[in-house]
Design an enzyme around this catalytic site. Structure first.
Site, PDB file in Angstrom:
ATOM      1  N   HIS A  44      -4.477   3.529  -0.349  1.00  0.00           N
ATOM      2  CA  HIS A  44      -3.045   3.289  -0.470  1.00  0.00           C
ATOM      3  C   HIS A  44      -2.803   2.263  -1.568  1.00  0.00           C
ATOM      4  O   HIS A  44      -3.697   1.536  -1.960  1.00  0.00           O
ATOM      5  CB  HIS A  44      -2.470   2.770   0.857  1.00  0.00           C
ATOM      6  N   ALA A  45      -1.587   2.206  -2.037  1.00  0.00           N
ATOM      7  CA  ALA A  45      -1.127   1.213  -3.013  1.00  0.00           C
ATOM      8  C   ALA A  45      -2.070   1.087  -4.204  1.00  0.00           C
ATOM      9  O   ALA A  45      -2.223   2.029  -4.966  1.00  0.00           O
ATOM     10  CB  ALA A  45      -0.883  -0.114  -2.336  1.00  0.00           C
TER      11      ALA A  45
END
Length: 85
Positions: free
Chosen positions: A15-16
């Site tokens: 993620h991110a």
């Protein structure tokens, strides 16, 4: 088609920041790149939205595939990103 199976080690999963780094690296290559969570459907590895939608978490297994000249080198880079703690 070359592929790598990787266990995601990052606490935040894919993620991110790890997802952005993965997508940016894949996008630099002229090869087709896909990523799948477990045995699920593969998605475009050059799409941040597609990668984030997989909801890959720490400990999940992903399969990364690439086709074309230089696929093994690219997969080594992408597997390193996905498996980084």
């Amino acid at each position: 088609m070359a592929e790598r199976q990787v266990i995601v080690k990052a606490e935040v999963g894919l993620h991110a920041r790890p997802a952005a780094t993965f997508v940016q690296t894949a996008a630099k290559a002229s090869l087709d790149v896909t990523i799948a969570k477990g045995s699920g459907q593969p998605v475009n590895g050059k799409s941040i939205l597609a990668v984030l939608a997989l909801d890959v978490r720490q400990g999940d297994s992903v399969v990364i595939r690439a086709e074309g000249e230089g696929a093994d080198e690219l997969l080594d880079q992408l597997a390193g990103i996905a498996s980084a703690p």
